[in-house]
Structure formats: structure tokens, C-alpha cells
Scaffold this active site. Structure first.
Site, mmCIF file in Angstrom:
data_model
loop_
_atom_site.group_PDB
_atom_site.id
_atom_site.type_symbol
_atom_site.label_atom_id
_atom_site.label_comp_id
_atom_site.label_asym_id
_atom_site.label_seq_id
_atom_site.Cartn_x
_atom_site.Cartn_y
_atom_site.Cartn_z
ATOM 1 N N LYS A 112 -4.096 10.335 5.441
ATOM 2 C CA LYS A 112 -3.746 9.633 6.677
ATOM 3 C C LYS A 112 -2.733 10.514 7.405
ATOM 4 C CE LYS A 112 -4.502 6.167 3.516
ATOM 5 N NZ LYS A 112 -5.320 6.535 2.387
ATOM 6 N N ASP B 113 0.320 16.571 19.885
ATOM 7 C CA ASP B 113 0.715 17.733 20.676
ATOM 8 C C ASP B 113 1.073 18.889 19.747
ATOM 9 O OD1 ASP B 113 0.169 16.418 23.052
ATOM 10 O OD2 ASP B 113 2.187 15.606 23.217
ATOM 11 N N HIS C 43 -9.080 10.670 1.792
ATOM 12 C CA HIS C 43 -8.076 9.637 1.576
ATOM 13 C C HIS C 43 -6.830 9.875 2.409
ATOM 14 C CE1 HIS C 43 -5.177 7.098 -0.776
ATOM 15 N NE2 HIS C 43 -6.236 6.307 -0.789
ATOM 16 N N LYS D 40 3.409 4.465 -0.927
ATOM 17 C CA LYS D 40 3.505 5.516 -1.935
ATOM 18 C C LYS D 40 4.830 6.246 -1.705
ATOM 19 C CE LYS D 40 -1.138 4.924 -1.443
ATOM 20 N NZ LYS D 40 -1.813 4.185 -0.387
ATOM 21 N N HIS E 147 0.820 -1.206 0.000
ATOM 22 C CA HIS E 147 0.000 0.000 0.000
ATOM 23 C C HIS E 147 0.860 1.265 0.000
ATOM 24 C CE1 HIS E 147 -3.391 2.534 1.875
ATOM 25 N NE2 HIS E 147 -3.853 2.109 0.717
ATOM 26 N N ASP F 201 16.944 11.224 -7.592
ATOM 27 C CA ASP F 201 18.388 11.464 -7.506
ATOM 28 C C ASP F 201 18.968 11.239 -6.109
ATOM 29 O OD1 ASP F 201 18.692 11.984 -10.147
ATOM 30 O OD2 ASP F 201 18.981 14.148 -9.974
#
Length: 488
Positions: free
Chosen positions: A384, A389, A382, A144, A142, A149
Site C-alpha cells: 500500500k 508529485d 500486498h 503493522k 489492520h 527501544d
């Protein structure tokens, strides 16, 4: 087996990042949030165009749509100028059946691999493979991640598809982070671990139809035509109007600096190995960090199924005086009814303990979307993100559900910086505003209510899941009784 190449040293990107890091400790990383789809697209395009040595990408979903084709065209151009390109995709999230993929893989500077593939490419054979090997296939990548470079990386919630970049009938509200500095070697190692895993298979070993018409020269012609056809499109305009390339080259991107940790599941998780220490899972690491919260905790999670452990964690924090706020999808903005059904079982207990709950409205961000794209689109959450704090922030791919915590491999960046923390808090506050989200509350009779405002600022109160039909509510309720919580 291949590994990350040494970072570029004499490119525009290298010089710009050196300028941005002047006066900063080599033990710190720089962070720049990408909180709208067009900026997130431009950032990826710019890094691909500026790369001179290597590009490493891994994505759960890589669609053959406008965004996917544009970025693939840029990757091909990068490979043609000598940049080594490695692309790793998940086999269930990305259906690898396009014969042009083999042409890309035959490029001397391009390699494409598929993570944890199903044997059959399509039809009955694929379905049988999924049924027979469900234990293995149930583990998906899952992640991404894009690394350019060895100098700059992008990670977060966005896959490569139109909806994640503000061009679809359904727009995903999401956030990524562009990072430089000390965290980059971590990203290179994480990518290498996945790339060289036994479950990462070259596309040339998969059953993809091949013929002589699908060759590199024909692909280059298609690429040139695609770029010509896209001239004047929203994405091309955004790229042309963007100053990001120049700002990166001049060291003018306003990076925020601090310590960072790239949290990533080991690729061996896909094999279902029981001997992987729980402490290596990002979900467990985040849980330990969350437990140390003293004042506030803001969470945005597309899929939120706290379970008994999570419910006890959040209610326990409230008892200690920590202000806990959670944004997830409403039934109307959720694309998986069974997930909403499982989450709904915990709403009342969380609210009774003082946890603030919001559910995204389908009209969220409508005015912003109209700025660039004609027509209307439905919003769905979508992102997350975690705000802990006033110092810590996290952006990644981890939902708070059993699938993310136990089955999928996930990734995300933990950042220690008060300004990034505040930016994420402000983004959360914007997303939970009354014109963007339903505030879920308990009535005097201990019943659920949904509170929001219309476009004129007038209060709205609903007594059942808003913007849903009886069938949707009934289906979600029925599915909530299935004993599959750890699988969703």
C-alpha cells in the site's frame, strides 16, 4: 495500564542512531525502505536482537509458522535478557489458541494482548459471537508496527507470516519503512493508545487451554531446538550474511531525512463511535493530500475499490493534468473474488478519463524469488504505497476500499523526501513493467484489453481477465452485484 519506556541511551543501537543523526535537525526523521521480504525479516530480527529496553509490536496477522516462530524465539530471548516486550495482535487476523501463548504471557518481561476479541476461542460459540456482535467484530486492527527501544520503528504492509517474507507458495509483494528520529515519539503514543484501549484484552482473560506442560522452561527448550533446526535456512543465512546490525551500530544505514507524520486511526474506531471526527481517519487525511497533487500520483493497493468518490477524485486529477497510475491485483493474483468484482465496475470509467491501470501478474518477481528459495511461488500484491508529485511518499497498511477507510484501524508513514519519493516511484515502475503486470487498456471498440510481454519480450494481448477460468470470471461478476461494497 502501561506506557512506553524512555528510549535507550547507552546501547549499540542508541549510539548508531545518534551517529546517523549527526548534523540533522531534531525536527526531522530518517527513512530506509525495505522493499524485499528477506531484508524486511532481517530488519525486524536485528531490531529485536539489538533492543536493550523495550519492544512494542502490533500486527493484524502473527502466524505460528517459520517466520512467526523465529521472531517469537528472538522476542523470548530479548525478554530473558531484561527487555520489556509488549505484543498486541488482532483476534480475527491471528487465532490466539496456542497454549504456549499463555507461557509467554507469564514471563515477567512479556505481555500479550488481543485487540477486539471474539469471546469464543473456537467452534460454535465463536461463530455465534461473531454473528451476534457483528457490528463490533467487523472492526479489525489492520495495523503493522514494531518499535524498538523507542529509537527505531518499522511500519508498512507486512504481517508476520512466511508469505510476507518470501517463503511461501504465495509471495506477497510488499514494502515497509524503517524510521528513526522525530517520528518515534508519535509511534510510541500510537502504540500506547491501542495497548491501553478498552478493546485490548490480556490473553490470560481469554479461553485458552492451559496445563503445566506448557511452561517457560519447556518453551525455552523448544526455542533452542527451533533455532538449531533453522540453522542454515534461508532466513538464518540472510541474517548471518546481513551487515545491517553493524551498519545500524555504526550509523551507516543510508537513511533519507525529512519531515514525517505517522497517520493512524484512533483505536476507538473499533467501537464504531460516530463522534470520531472524519478528519482523524488516515484515509481522509490521505485523500486531502492526494487532492493537492500537481504532477503525478502513483498508487499500489492490494485491494482497490474506488467507489464513486474515488473515481471522481482520480478522473478529476487527470482533467487537471496530473498523471495518475494505479497498480492493483488481477483476478488471478487476487485472493478475494468479491473485491475484484467490485473494483472491475470502475475500470472502464477510469481508463476513459486517462487513468493508467495495471494488474499484477502471478509471475511477478519470479527470478528474484528464485535467488533465495527453491521452487516456484505465485505473486500477489500486498503493498500500500502512494507517490505524490516529487516530494511526498506514503507506506502503510491502508488499502483503497471501504473496509480500510470505514471499518478497520490502519496506520502508515507519510514522508517528505525527494529520494524516498523517487525510490517508491522506481519500485512502482518495476512492479508495472510488462513482465510483472498487465497494462489494462481500452480497444478501439471500447473493450477491455490486457497487455504484457512474455519472457522473451514478445507482446501478449488478452481480451478477458488473464490466467483465469470461466468459473472465476463468472463468480467475480456475480459477486459484484452484491450490495456490500462498503464492507469489503
Amino acid at each position: 495500564m502501561t506506557t512506553s519506556l524512555k528510549p535507550a541511551t547507552d546501547s549499540r543501537l542508541a549510539e548508531g542512531i545518534r551517529d546517523a543523526a549527526i548534523g540533522k535537525s531534531d525536527k526531522l526523521s530518517g527513512f530506509y525502505l525495505l522493499d524485499d521480504g528477506l531484508s524486511a525479516f532481517v530488519a525486524r530480527a536485528v531490531l529485536i536482537e539489538e533492543a536493550t529496553v523495550s519492544l512494542d509490536l502490533k500486527y493484524y496477522i502473527y502466524e505460528d509458522d517459520s517466520v512467526g516462530r523465529l521472531l517469537t524465539s528472538l522476542l523470548l530471548k530479548a525478554a530473558d535478557r531484561g527487555v520489556r516486550v509488549r505484543l498486541l495482535v488482532d483476534d480475527l487476523g491471528t487465532r490466539v489458541v496456542n497454549p504456549w501463548i499463555l507461557a509467554l504471557d507469564r514471563h515477567p518481561n512479556m505481555q500479550i494482548r488481543v485487540f477486539n476479541p471474539v469471546e469464543g476461542r473456537s467452534g460454535v460459540k465463536r461463530a455465534l459471537e461473531q454473528a451476534i456482535n457483528l457490528g463490533r467484530i467487523n472492526h479489525r486492527m489492520h495495523n503493522k508496527l514494531l518499535v524498538a527501544d523507542g529509537l527505531a520503528m518499522i511500519t508498512g504492509g507486512r504481517n508476520i507470516a512466511d508469505g510476507y517474507f518470501s517463503k511461501s507458495s504465495v509471495e506477497f509483494l510488499d514494502v515497509d519503512v524503517l524510521a528513526i528520529g522525530e517520528v518515534l515519539p508519535q509511534s510510541g503514543q500510537v502504540f500506547d493508545d491501542y495497548w491501553n484501549s478498552v478493546v485490548s484484552v490480556s490473553v490470560s482473560e481469554l479461553l485458552i487451554a492451559d496445563d503445566e506442560t506448557h511452561n517457560l522452561e519447556e518453551l525455552r527448550k523448544r526455542t533452542r531446538k527451533l533455532l538449531d533446526d533453522e540453522a542454515g535456512s534461508e532466513f538464518t543465512r540472510a541474517l548471518e550474511q546481513s551487515k545491517m546490525a553493524a551498519e545500524l551500530a555504526n550509523g551507516d544505514i543510508p537513511f533519507r531525512w525529512g519531515k514525517a507524520r505517522l497517520l493512524a486511526d484512533p483505536p476507538e474506531k473499533a467501537l464504531g463511535k460516530d463522534d470520531i471526527p472524519r478528519e482523524e481517519y488516515p484515509g481522509f487525511q490521505l485523500e486531502e493530500i492526494i487532492r493537492d497533487s500537481k504532477e503525478r500520483l502513483n498508487i499500489s493497493a492490494a485491494y482497490f475499490i474506488p467507489g464513486v468518490i474515488g473515481t471522481d477524485l482520480f478522473t478529476g486529477l487527470e482533467k487537471r493534468g496530473v498523471s495518475v497510475g494505479i497498480l492493483t491485483n488481477s483476478l488471478s493474483s487476487n485472493d478475494v473474488a468479491i473485491v475484484h468484482g467490485a473494483y472491475a465496475r470502475y475500470r472502464k470509467k477510469l481508463l476513459q478519463a486517462g487513468v493508467d491501470l495495471w494488474e499484477l501478474r502471478t509471475v511477478a518477481g519470479e527470478e528474484r524469488r528464485k535467488k533465495w528459495f527453491r521452487g516456484e511461488s505465485k505473486a500477489t500484491l500486498h503493498a500500500k504505497t502512494f507517490v505524490m508529485d516529487h516530494q511526498l511518499g506514503f507506506v502503510g497498511s491502508i488499502n483503497l476500499d471501504g473496509r480500510s477507510l470505514l471499518w478497520n484501524t490502519e496506520i502508515g508513514l507519510l514522508m517528505e523526501n525527494t529520494q524516498v519519493n523517487q525510490q517508491l516511484h522506481e519500485l512502482f515502475t518495476d512492479w508495472v513493467a510488462p513482465d510483472s503486470a498487465w497494462a489494462v487498456k481500452l480497444s478501439d471498440s471500447d473493450k477491455l484489453e490486457w497487455h504484457a510481454e512474455d519472457e522473451d519480450g514478445n507482446p501478449i494481448v488478452e481480451h478477458k481477465d488473464p490466467e483465469t477460468t470461466l468459473w472465476q470470471r463468472s463468480l467475480s461478476w456475480l459477486l459484484s452485484w452484491l450490495p456490500v461494497e462498503s464492507q469489503i
